[in-house]
Design a protein around this motif. Sequence first.
Motif, PDB file in Angstrom:
ATOM      1  N   ASP A   1      49.818  36.990  43.583  1.00  0.00           N
ATOM      2  CA  ASP A   1      50.512  38.144  43.000  1.00  0.00           C
ATOM      3  C   ASP A   1      50.541  39.284  44.016  1.00  0.00           C
ATOM      4  O   ASP A   1      49.630  40.111  44.082  1.00  0.00           O
ATOM      5  N   GLU A   2      51.582  39.296  44.833  1.00  0.00           N
ATOM      6  CA  GLU A   2      51.668  40.250  45.937  1.00  0.00           C
ATOM      7  C   GLU A   2      51.602  41.685  45.416  1.00  0.00           C
ATOM      8  O   GLU A   2      52.267  42.050  44.453  1.00  0.00           O
ATOM      9  N   GLY A   3      50.762  42.473  46.067  1.00  0.00           N
ATOM     10  CA  GLY A   3      50.570  43.865  45.659  1.00  0.00           C
ATOM     11  C   GLY A   3      49.418  44.071  44.709  1.00  0.00           C
ATOM     12  O   GLY A   3      48.978  45.211  44.507  1.00  0.00           O
ATOM     13  N   SER A   4      48.919  42.996  44.106  1.00  0.00           N
ATOM     14  CA  SER A   4      47.758  43.116  43.208  1.00  0.00           C
ATOM     15  C   SER A   4      46.499  43.404  44.017  1.00  0.00           C
ATOM     16  O   SER A   4      46.459  43.235  45.240  1.00  0.00           O
ATOM     17  N   TYR A   5      45.449  43.848  43.316  1.00  0.00           N
ATOM     18  CA  TYR A   5      44.182  44.104  44.010  1.00  0.00           C
ATOM     19  C   TYR A   5      43.611  42.819  44.597  1.00  0.00           C
ATOM     20  O   TYR A   5      43.026  42.826  45.679  1.00  0.00           O
TER      21      TYR A   5
ATOM     22  N   TYR B   1      45.359  40.289  45.793  1.00  0.00           N
ATOM     23  CA  TYR B   1      46.149  40.060  47.009  1.00  0.00           C
ATOM     24  C   TYR B   1      45.677  40.971  48.137  1.00  0.00           C
ATOM     25  O   TYR B   1      45.438  40.518  49.267  1.00  0.00           O
ATOM     26  N   LEU B   2      45.524  42.265  47.857  1.00  0.00           N
ATOM     27  CA  LEU B   2      45.118  43.217  48.893  1.00  0.00           C
ATOM     28  C   LEU B   2      43.694  42.947  49.382  1.00  0.00           C
ATOM     29  O   LEU B   2      43.381  43.169  50.554  1.00  0.00           O
TER      30      LEU B   2
ATOM     31  N   ARG C   1      44.021  39.942  51.693  1.00  0.00           N
ATOM     32  CA  ARG C   1      44.766  40.308  52.896  1.00  0.00           C
ATOM     33  C   ARG C   1      44.005  41.277  53.791  1.00  0.00           C
ATOM     34  O   ARG C   1      44.042  41.161  55.034  1.00  0.00           O
ATOM     35  N   ASP C   2      43.305  42.247  53.187  1.00  0.00           N
ATOM     36  CA  ASP C   2      42.728  43.340  53.966  1.00  0.00           C
ATOM     37  C   ASP C   2      41.196  43.405  53.924  1.00  0.00           C
ATOM     38  O   ASP C   2      40.543  43.442  54.967  1.00  0.00           O
TER      39      ASP C   2
ATOM     40  N   GLU D   1      40.729  44.192  38.655  1.00  0.00           N
ATOM     41  CA  GLU D   1      41.755  44.361  37.624  1.00  0.00           C
ATOM     42  C   GLU D   1      41.556  43.418  36.436  1.00  0.00           C
ATOM     43  O   GLU D   1      42.463  42.675  36.055  1.00  0.00           O
TER      44      GLU D   1
ATOM     45  N   ASP E   1      44.524  54.331  39.526  1.00  0.00           N
ATOM     46  CA  ASP E   1      43.650  53.357  40.180  1.00  0.00           C
ATOM     47  C   ASP E   1      42.356  53.118  39.399  1.00  0.00           C
ATOM     48  O   ASP E   1      41.350  52.683  39.955  1.00  0.00           O
TER      49      ASP E   1
END
Length: 432
Positions: free
Chosen positions: A13-17, A19-20, A23-24, A399, A418
């Motif tokens: 789910d791109e942009g979800s916590y 995903y982030l 990714r990061d 989330e 947030d």
Amino acid sequence: MSSERPEPLSGKDEGSYAYLTIRDRMPTILTKVIDCIHRKATEYTRENKQEHAQDARDIVGRLSKLNYEMKTNKKLSMVEDTKNDAHLWNEFLKNATSLVDGSKISWFSGAWLTCECFMYRKIYEALALSKLHQDFDPFREQKQASFMSQQDNIASLANILVASLDAFSESSISKTQELHFEMFLQFSLWGNKCDLSISGGEVVAENAGLSLKLEDLRKHILVNNTSRIWQTLQDQSNQRIDFILDNAGFELFTDLCLAETLLNLNKAQVIFLHLKDFPWFVSDTTQEDFFWTLKKLKESDVESLSKLGHRWEERIQNGSFVLKKHFYWTLCHDFSQMKSTASELYDELAKSKLLLFKGDLSYRKLVGDRKWPHTMPFAEALWGFYPAPLCALRTIKAEVVVGLEEGKDDAVEAVDKDWMITGTYAVIEFHQ
């Protein structure tokens, strides 16, 4: 109970916590581990310890490969070491599938809980496959620095606890005892904000006026079942309480203060403290962290800290504190699978009057880390996991949350978009 659970949180789910995080945040954590061990290799080379240096470089190589696979969304590999949990991991991974197309699980297509736990297990594997670094904790320096940075807060809380030990031990006023319990329960709750695996972790409370700070924080507790927990504690037929611990450092100290309070109020005679079997999620408490903390407390020039350090060492010796480890706490399985996967642990927990699950990861595992409606009852989201009355003490950093009143999420989001990832809000949820 519903017939089917919702889909897990996932990096798909791109942009979800989730995903982030994959990714990061996870690559950042892994890179810090690689840098830590690379520095060790450099030190060994300077000291002419060539065998140690090569062993460290081999670990760096394994972790660099893991980092590349994570960043490029490769399939999750099998666990290669022979530790006692390896077969369970591999059995799970063989059956784990992509949430996108049903193929073999990859970093951004699988359940976030699986992938995040897998990274830490592979860090452990890289050390387990080494010759000379099998007991090395790559997070040790961070955990110890965090503890030392919180000395003012720790001393303030120690002073409150020590002053209260005599004042309340003889108290027969139930309401006074309940308020005392509630105060230390909330210290333990907000101690969970100090989590090194979450970027931007905040100090729980300022040096001055810790108990006053609690009043400010109370409005951020979205579900508060404290009174129900207190009623359960009145059962004198069972004198055992279990803490499933989360972070070392300030949070561990707040947990031990709560444990001391429960013993002092005669709500338990023995506290079981469940630790992680190996370094986990950066700041989770291992046995080494526990005894290092007691050592630092005993050595402190602050009288209250020294007194508590010696008191808690004596509790270990006399059996009123019992340390426990189990491989299940470092699997990626949610707790609804415990009865079938680790029945001996489930049966052990069933002996408790109250299970206190600390932290965000414990909460995610309690409710399966899934896309539940926020109003889903906590008891139902546990999906049959109920060895004994249980409580989740959690500041919200992912989330997923259940048990909220209708409209509560919208009201909080209007104030803070947030709210689900910062640790600013919390829950004290209970199932009996």
